[in-house]
Write a protein that holds these residues in place. Structure first.
Motif, PDB file in Angstrom:
ATOM      1  N   ASP A   1       0.886  -1.207  -0.203  1.00  0.00           N
ATOM      2  CA  ASP A   1       0.053   0.085  -0.174  1.00  0.00           C
ATOM      3  C   ASP A   1       1.022   1.268   0.049  1.00  0.00           C
ATOM      4  OD1 ASP A   1      -2.396   1.621   0.382  1.00  0.00           O
ATOM      5  OD2 ASP A   1      -2.378   1.345   2.447  1.00  0.00           O
ATOM      6  N   ILE A   2       1.101   1.898  -1.405  1.00  0.00           N
ATOM      7  CA  ILE A   2       1.885   2.950  -1.229  1.00  0.00           C
ATOM      8  C   ILE A   2       1.546   4.249  -1.829  1.00  0.00           C
ATOM      9  CG2 ILE A   2       4.371   3.622  -2.524  1.00  0.00           C
ATOM     10  CD1 ILE A   2       4.606   0.643  -3.684  1.00  0.00           C
ATOM     11  N   HIS A   3       1.917   5.376  -0.884  1.00  0.00           N
ATOM     12  CA  HIS A   3       1.408   6.548  -0.954  1.00  0.00           C
ATOM     13  C   HIS A   3       2.552   7.377  -1.274  1.00  0.00           C
ATOM     14  CE1 HIS A   3      -2.918   5.996   0.793  1.00  0.00           C
ATOM     15  NE2 HIS A   3      -2.223   4.683   1.131  1.00  0.00           N
ATOM     16  N   MET A   4       2.772   7.806  -2.893  1.00  0.00           N
ATOM     17  CA  MET A   4       3.804   8.419  -3.145  1.00  0.00           C
ATOM     18  C   MET A   4       3.752   9.740  -3.129  1.00  0.00           C
ATOM     19  SD  MET A   4       4.382   6.264  -6.687  1.00  0.00           S
ATOM     20  CE  MET A   4       6.269   5.854  -6.585  1.00  0.00           C
TER      21      MET A   4
ATOM     22  N   VAL B   1       3.285  14.140   5.497  1.00  0.00           N
ATOM     23  CA  VAL B   1       4.040  14.975   4.795  1.00  0.00           C
ATOM     24  C   VAL B   1       5.492  14.467   5.267  1.00  0.00           C
ATOM     25  CG1 VAL B   1       4.653  17.276   4.880  1.00  0.00           C
ATOM     26  CG2 VAL B   1       2.361  16.821   4.604  1.00  0.00           C
ATOM     27  N   ARG B   2       5.937  13.983   6.346  1.00  0.00           N
ATOM     28  CA  ARG B   2       7.183  13.781   6.766  1.00  0.00           C
ATOM     29  C   ARG B   2       7.816  12.373   5.923  1.00  0.00           C
ATOM     30  NH1 ARG B   2       9.893  10.350   9.225  1.00  0.00           N
ATOM     31  NH2 ARG B   2       7.832   9.255   9.761  1.00  0.00           N
ATOM     32  N   ARG B   3       6.861  11.355   6.088  1.00  0.00           N
ATOM     33  CA  ARG B   3       6.986  10.220   5.389  1.00  0.00           C
ATOM     34  C   ARG B   3       7.260  10.462   3.803  1.00  0.00           C
ATOM     35  NH1 ARG B   3       2.606   7.811   7.974  1.00  0.00           N
ATOM     36  NH2 ARG B   3       1.341   8.162   5.777  1.00  0.00           N
TER      37      ARG B   3
ATOM     38  N   ALA C   1       8.257  12.982   2.215  1.00  0.00           N
ATOM     39  CA  ALA C   1       9.514  13.780   1.992  1.00  0.00           C
ATOM     40  C   ALA C   1      10.740  12.603   2.018  1.00  0.00           C
ATOM     41  CB  ALA C   1       9.805  14.893   3.174  1.00  0.00           C
ATOM     42  N   GLU C   2      10.709  11.747   3.074  1.00  0.00           N
ATOM     43  CA  GLU C   2      11.654  10.824   3.006  1.00  0.00           C
ATOM     44  C   GLU C   2      11.575   9.651   1.753  1.00  0.00           C
ATOM     45  OE1 GLU C   2      11.167   7.900   6.441  1.00  0.00           O
ATOM     46  OE2 GLU C   2      11.928   9.559   7.514  1.00  0.00           O
ATOM     47  N   MET C   3      10.344   9.337   1.355  1.00  0.00           N
ATOM     48  CA  MET C   3      10.310   8.559  -0.015  1.00  0.00           C
ATOM     49  C   MET C   3      10.874   9.371  -1.124  1.00  0.00           C
ATOM     50  SD  MET C   3       6.367   7.191   0.308  1.00  0.00           S
ATOM     51  CE  MET C   3       6.231   6.294  -1.053  1.00  0.00           C
ATOM     52  N   ARG C   4      10.608  10.642  -1.092  1.00  0.00           N
ATOM     53  CA  ARG C   4      11.053  11.441  -2.073  1.00  0.00           C
ATOM     54  C   ARG C   4      12.689  11.386  -2.453  1.00  0.00           C
ATOM     55  NH1 ARG C   4       8.927  17.089  -4.663  1.00  0.00           N
ATOM     56  NH2 ARG C   4      10.837  17.301  -6.181  1.00  0.00           N
ATOM     57  N   ARG C   5      13.296  11.388  -0.989  1.00  0.00           N
ATOM     58  CA  ARG C   5      14.489  11.507  -1.195  1.00  0.00           C
ATOM     59  C   ARG C   5      15.109  10.129  -1.439  1.00  0.00           C
ATOM     60  NH1 ARG C   5      13.989  14.968   3.462  1.00  0.00           N
ATOM     61  NH2 ARG C   5      13.798  13.085   4.777  1.00  0.00           N
ATOM     62  N   ALA C   6      14.529   9.027  -1.142  1.00  0.00           N
ATOM     63  CA  ALA C   6      14.822   7.659  -1.491  1.00  0.00           C
ATOM     64  C   ALA C   6      14.797   7.619  -2.852  1.00  0.00           C
ATOM     65  CB  ALA C   6      13.967   6.453  -0.603  1.00  0.00           C
ATOM     66  N   GLU C   7      13.666   8.094  -3.446  1.00  0.00           N
ATOM     67  CA  GLU C   7      13.494   8.026  -4.958  1.00  0.00           C
ATOM     68  C   GLU C   7      14.696   8.817  -5.877  1.00  0.00           C
ATOM     69  OE1 GLU C   7       9.644   9.388  -6.576  1.00  0.00           O
ATOM     70  OE2 GLU C   7       8.545   8.109  -5.201  1.00  0.00           O
ATOM     71  N   GLU C   8      15.028  10.032  -5.219  1.00  0.00           N
ATOM     72  CA  GLU C   8      15.871  10.562  -5.821  1.00  0.00           C
ATOM     73  C   GLU C   8      17.478  10.051  -5.635  1.00  0.00           C
ATOM     74  OE1 GLU C   8      14.060  15.343  -5.359  1.00  0.00           O
ATOM     75  OE2 GLU C   8      15.440  14.371  -3.957  1.00  0.00           O
ATOM     76  N   ALA C   9      17.530   9.622  -4.747  1.00  0.00           N
ATOM     77  CA  ALA C   9      18.808   8.686  -4.638  1.00  0.00           C
ATOM     78  C   ALA C   9      18.925   7.479  -5.696  1.00  0.00           C
ATOM     79  CB  ALA C   9      18.863   8.158  -3.366  1.00  0.00           C
ATOM     80  N   ARG C  10      17.709   6.909  -5.582  1.00  0.00           N
ATOM     81  CA  ARG C  10      17.679   5.712  -6.645  1.00  0.00           C
ATOM     82  C   ARG C  10      17.769   6.064  -7.945  1.00  0.00           C
ATOM     83  NH1 ARG C  10      13.909   3.324  -4.236  1.00  0.00           N
ATOM     84  NH2 ARG C  10      12.409   3.931  -5.508  1.00  0.00           N
ATOM     85  N   LEU C  11      17.176   7.103  -8.491  1.00  0.00           N
ATOM     86  CA  LEU C  11      16.871   7.476  -9.907  1.00  0.00           C
ATOM     87  C   LEU C  11      17.913   8.586 -10.637  1.00  0.00           C
ATOM     88  CD1 LEU C  11      13.130   7.444 -10.172  1.00  0.00           C
ATOM     89  CD2 LEU C  11      14.486   5.748 -11.035  1.00  0.00           C
ATOM     90  N   GLY C  12      18.333   9.487  -9.563  1.00  0.00           N
ATOM     91  CA  GLY C  12      19.450  10.334  -9.574  1.00  0.00           C
ATOM     92  C   GLY C  12      18.681  11.325 -10.857  1.00  0.00           C
ATOM     93  N   THR C  13      19.508  11.941 -11.734  1.00  0.00           N
ATOM     94  CA  THR C  13      18.972  12.931 -12.638  1.00  0.00           C
ATOM     95  C   THR C  13      17.927  12.649 -13.491  1.00  0.00           C
ATOM     96  OG1 THR C  13      20.773  12.125 -14.397  1.00  0.00           O
ATOM     97  CG2 THR C  13      21.157  13.983 -12.833  1.00  0.00           C
ATOM     98  N   ALA C  14      17.500  11.142 -13.485  1.00  0.00           N
ATOM     99  CA  ALA C  14      16.308  10.623 -14.376  1.00  0.00           C
ATOM    100  C   ALA C  14      14.856  11.286 -13.783  1.00  0.00           C
ATOM    101  CB  ALA C  14      16.195   9.271 -14.376  1.00  0.00           C
TER     102      ALA C  14
END
Ligand SMILES: O=C(O)CCC(=O)C(=O)O
Ligand SMILES: [Fe+2]
Length: 311
Positions: A58-61, A279-281, A283-296
């Motif tokens: 159950d993912i809330h992106m 909101v905090r959760r 923001a954390e997911m966003r950082r994890a996505e950015e770390a994985r996908l980089g500039t993509a």
């Protein structure tokens, strides 16, 4: 006296008053929906073809890209205006985003149980403000379907006759209720009309903001992707307009639920914003996505530019 609507038929308007929602079919193309879902998969890092990689069910992106509904899905926009009483009552630009809510098999290991008061998780949307009968922050609840959504496949559970009990609760609490204070079990126990919000990619459900709904079981484990962008109103709702037909359909449904022709509602406490844990959760997911996908990451959201509503 009947009101002329941009998109809704009289029948659809009546259905909204009676059952708390309308479904608008084919608001954007399947091709655009498929692009969006491909982006969803790349953001999760899961393999769509290997359920063994679907760690979370159950993912809330977080929303990374926002786009105007007016351009992306003009018929949905027209129907929103019909329900809230005209474009001039909508606050700012009504945007959707890629804040995907993904159900990859919620409670799949349990035997299927249809929506009922016993289903877990009944709530009204709007975890970010104190709720009053006339609150403008969540003018409508919207479910945008990015995949086909089928029976037993995670189709949001909806209590179609929940507007009246929720309206009564808010009427009795002019000081307002915080998101956790609704005591939804007692409210949903008064409901009889339960359904699954099924449909096809590109369909949009527009629901009354007082409609109780819940995350559904997905015993099929078929990936289900939706978003639930709120509509914000410029001004609080009013239930004492000069003429009955000046009330929006959303306002009319509230009065109907209360069994009143009009009502002079005034909150007795100040309006209040709440910062949800979500909101905090996210923001954390966003950082994890950015770390994985980089500039993509920066190129995500392009599906919105490809929108061409089907004829
Ligand atoms: O996943 C769903 O079907 C419902 C999600 C929902 O209601 C919410 O996130 O507020
Ligand atoms: Fe919700």
């Amino acid at each position: 006296m009947t009101t002329e609507y941009r998109i809704l038929s009289q029948q659809q308007a009546e259905h909204f008053l009676e059952h708390g929602f309308v479904a608008i079919k084919g608001c954007f193309s399947r091709d655009v929906a498929e692009r969006a879902v491909r982006e969803m998969w790349s953001r999760t890092g899961y393999d769509p073809d290997d359920p063994g990689t679907w760690a979370q069910k159950d993912i809330h992106m977080p929303g990374l890209n926002h786009f105007a509904v007016k351009d992306f899905a003009p018929r949905a926009w027209g129907a929103v205006c019909d329900l809230v009483g005209g474009e001039e009552r909508v606050n700012g630009t009504y945007n959707w985003s890629d804040a995907f809510i993904v159900n990859l098999g919620v409670r799949a290991e349990e035997p299927w149980a249809p929506p009922s008061p016993a289903s877990p998780g009944w709530h009204v949307d709007g975890d970010f403000f104190r709720h009053f009968l006339d609150s403008p922050e969540q003018g409508l609840l919207t479910l945008v379907l990015w995949t086909d959504v089928v029976h037993q496949g995670g189709a949001t559970f909806v209590a179609g006759d929940s507007v009246a009990p929720v309206a009564r609760r808010l009427f009795e609490h002019p000081e307002g209720l915080l998101p956790g204070e609704f005591q939804t079990s007692a409210l949903v126990a008064q409901c009889r009309e339960f359904l699954e919000a099924t449909g096809e990619a590109g369909d949009v459900y527009l629901l009354h903001p007082f409609v109780l709904h819940a995350t559904a079981q997905n015993t099929l484990r078929r990936p289900r992707v939706i978003t639930n962008p709120p509509v914000s109103l410029k001004e609080p709702m009013r239930f004492d307009r000069d003429r009955w037909e000046d009330h929006s359909l959303v306002e009319q449904a509230v009065l109907r639920g209360l069994g009143l022709d009009r009502c002079d509602f005034r909150p007795t406490a100040p309006r209040e914003r709440v910062v949800p844990e979500r909101v905090r959760r996210q923001a954390e997911m966003r950082r994890a996505e950015e770390a994985r996908l980089g500039t993509a990451h920066a190129s995500l959201g392009s599906f919105a530019a490809h929108a061409a509503p089907p004829a």
